[in-house]
Design a protein around this motif. Structure first.
Motif, PDB file in Angstrom:
ATOM      1  N   PRO A   1     -11.578  16.390   1.340  1.00 36.44           N
ATOM      2  CA  PRO A   1     -11.472  15.834  -0.019  1.00 36.44           C
ATOM      3  C   PRO A   1     -12.831  15.651  -0.678  1.00 36.44           C
ATOM      4  O   PRO A   1     -12.976  15.857  -1.884  1.00 36.44           O
ATOM      5  CB  PRO A   1     -10.770  14.492   0.205  1.00 36.44           C
ATOM      6  N   ALA A   2     -13.853  15.283   0.116  1.00 37.70           N
ATOM      7  CA  ALA A   2     -15.192  15.116  -0.450  1.00 37.70           C
ATOM      8  C   ALA A   2     -15.735  16.447  -0.973  1.00 37.70           C
ATOM      9  O   ALA A   2     -16.346  16.510  -2.041  1.00 37.70           O
ATOM     10  CB  ALA A   2     -16.141  14.546   0.612  1.00 37.70           C
ATOM     11  N   ALA A   3     -15.495  17.516  -0.218  1.00 37.75           N
ATOM     12  CA  ALA A   3     -15.961  18.842  -0.641  1.00 37.75           C
ATOM     13  C   ALA A   3     -15.301  19.259  -1.941  1.00 37.75           C
ATOM     14  O   ALA A   3     -15.959  19.828  -2.832  1.00 37.75           O
ATOM     15  CB  ALA A   3     -15.686  19.872   0.447  1.00 37.75           C
ATOM     16  N   LEU A   4     -14.013  18.992  -2.075  1.00 32.37           N
ATOM     17  CA  LEU A   4     -13.300  19.366  -3.295  1.00 32.37           C
ATOM     18  C   LEU A   4     -13.751  18.529  -4.483  1.00 32.37           C
ATOM     19  O   LEU A   4     -13.809  19.025  -5.619  1.00 32.37           O
ATOM     20  CB  LEU A   4     -11.794  19.197  -3.080  1.00 32.37           C
ATOM     21  N   GLU A   5     -14.086  17.274  -4.236  1.00 32.33           N
ATOM     22  CA  GLU A   5     -14.547  16.416  -5.329  1.00 32.33           C
ATOM     23  C   GLU A   5     -15.915  16.864  -5.853  1.00 32.33           C
ATOM     24  O   GLU A   5     -16.212  16.753  -7.044  1.00 32.33           O
ATOM     25  CB  GLU A   5     -14.620  14.961  -4.865  1.00 32.33           C
ATOM     26  N   LEU A   6     -16.756  17.401  -4.953  1.00 31.26           N
ATOM     27  CA  LEU A   6     -18.086  17.858  -5.362  1.00 31.26           C
ATOM     28  C   LEU A   6     -18.059  19.244  -6.003  1.00 31.26           C
ATOM     29  O   LEU A   6     -19.032  19.646  -6.635  1.00 31.26           O
ATOM     30  CB  LEU A   6     -19.014  17.898  -4.141  1.00 31.26           C
ATOM     31  N   LYS A   7     -16.963  19.977  -5.840  1.00 31.89           N
ATOM     32  CA  LYS A   7     -16.909  21.374  -6.278  1.00 31.89           C
ATOM     33  C   LYS A   7     -17.275  21.575  -7.743  1.00 31.89           C
ATOM     34  O   LYS A   7     -18.110  22.439  -8.056  1.00 31.89           O
ATOM     35  CB  LYS A   7     -15.515  21.954  -5.998  1.00 31.89           C
ATOM     36  N   PRO A   8     -16.694  20.844  -8.715  1.00 28.16           N
ATOM     37  CA  PRO A   8     -17.043  21.114 -10.114  1.00 28.16           C
ATOM     38  C   PRO A   8     -18.514  20.903 -10.425  1.00 28.16           C
ATOM     39  O   PRO A   8     -19.084  21.584 -11.284  1.00 28.16           O
ATOM     40  CB  PRO A   8     -16.154  20.144 -10.898  1.00 28.16           C
ATOM     41  N   TYR A   9     -19.157  19.975  -9.714  1.00 26.26           N
ATOM     42  CA  TYR A   9     -20.581  19.746  -9.948  1.00 26.26           C
ATOM     43  C   TYR A   9     -21.421  20.911  -9.411  1.00 26.26           C
ATOM     44  O   TYR A   9     -22.386  21.339 -10.044  1.00 26.26           O
ATOM     45  CB  TYR A   9     -21.011  18.432  -9.293  1.00 26.26           C
ATOM     46  N   ALA A  10     -21.020  21.438  -8.260  1.00 31.21           N
ATOM     47  CA  ALA A  10     -21.717  22.597  -7.707  1.00 31.21           C
ATOM     48  C   ALA A  10     -21.501  23.817  -8.592  1.00 31.21           C
ATOM     49  O   ALA A  10     -22.420  24.628  -8.789  1.00 31.21           O
ATOM     50  CB  ALA A  10     -21.231  22.880  -6.285  1.00 31.21           C
ATOM     51  N   GLU A  11     -20.287  23.967  -9.144  1.00 34.71           N
ATOM     52  CA  GLU A  11     -20.016  25.090 -10.042  1.00 34.71           C
ATOM     53  C   GLU A  11     -20.862  24.984 -11.304  1.00 34.71           C
ATOM     54  O   GLU A  11     -21.351  25.995 -11.822  1.00 34.71           O
ATOM     55  CB  GLU A  11     -18.531  25.131 -10.389  1.00 34.71           C
TER      56      GLU A  11
END
Length: 294
Positions: free
Chosen positions: A63-73
């Motif tokens: 869940p942490a990885a998915l929450e950070l995804k838009p910021y990395a994108e």
């Protein structure tokens, strides 16, 4: 967090998210698999988070990885925009990324882009064909051709005109199946439409009762595939009036009952108005598209 993680760590993490494995990410990035693994471990250590768990099918994001995804994108889009801007300093050269819908990108833009590139050989053009409205504020693209009015204040937008949509079928299809004269007649025909419900489909259903998913004999979310089906004589579907004029065998049906207008806009971030790399393509797109809708 002792030190701020470098961009390469986020880039590897994002690639693993997209590819689903270390090996896939390594191939996409052109790196060795152990290097990608070290990057992910280093990012997890820096952030104090577990980003992936192993499974039989590969790496599963937490869940942490998915929450950070838009910021990395967003970081990825900004890094790509920075490189495009760096390439294009000075004359009309470098890379410009243009976002457009499938139909506009494949059927309308190619001659405009070809003429643009011939006039400016130092310019490289990336065409991102998607029906998703890419975010210009996040620099996912430099210029966007949109069928809805942009609503962000930070965008420079120019209204091109109105693109009219109509119902069309191949002449041979109509010879075999007959020509519908009223809305009720459509129930006797093979209709071509979307698989997933879209805002366009909902709006179209209001102006043409019966134009709904369960009535479609052929369903695809690709506008290009729908256009190809219409040209192949598979049934009746929606396409741009201006594009249908190119094909003498396409016949408009029920023109008085179904006329669906879409506004066309060309937009870019206002910070790019003084960049020759973007301003010249912006003006060329506007001119070419104005001829298309005329």
């Amino acid at each position: 967090m002792a030190t701020e993680p470098s961009w390469e760590l986020y880039r590897s993490y994002l690639s693993v998210l997209q590819e689903g494995s270390l090996s896939g990410a390594a191939r996409a990035l052109g790196l060795a698999q152990p290097t990608v693994g070290r990057h992910v471990e280093a990012l997890e250590t820096s952030l104090g988070l577990n980003l992936f768990t192993r499974s039989q099918t590969g790496l599963l994001p937490t869940p942490a990885a998915l929450e950070l995804k838009p910021y990395a994108e967003a970081m990825h889009s900004s890094a790509a925009a920075l490189m495009r801007a760096a390439e294009g300093q000075g004359d009309v050269r470098g890379t410009v990324r243009i976002s457009a819908s499938e139909m506009i990108g494949a059927e309308v833009l190619p001659p405009i882009v070809a003429e643009l590139q011939a006039a400016h050989p130092g310019l490289k053009v990336e065409l991102a064909l998607t029906n998703r409205v890419e975010d210009l504020l996040l620099r996912e693209a430099d210029i966007a051709v949109r069928m809805v009015r942009p609503n962000q204040d930070a965008l420079l937008a120019r209204r091109i005109g109105v693109v009219e949509l109509g119902l069309y079928a191949h002449r041979e299809y109509l010879r075999k199946r007959g020509t519908p004269e009223k809305t009720a007649d459509l129930a006797k025909h093979a209709l071509i439409g979307f698989d997933e419900e879209t805002p366009f489909l909902r709006a179209g259903s209001k102006s043409l009762p019966g134009w709904r998913r369960d009535a479609f004999a052929m369903r695809t979310d690709s506008d290009l595939a729908q256009f190809a089906l219409i040209r192949a004589g598979a049934g009746i579907g929606v396409c741009q009036v201006a594009l249908a004029r190119r094909y003498p065998d396409l016949v408009r049906v029920m023109g008085d009952d179904f006329m669906f207008p879409l506004e066309m806009w060309v937009a870019m971030h206002e910070d790019l108005r003084h960049s020759a790399r973007c301003k010249v393509p912006f003006d060329a797109l506007c001119l070419g598209l104005e001829h298309h809708v005329a």
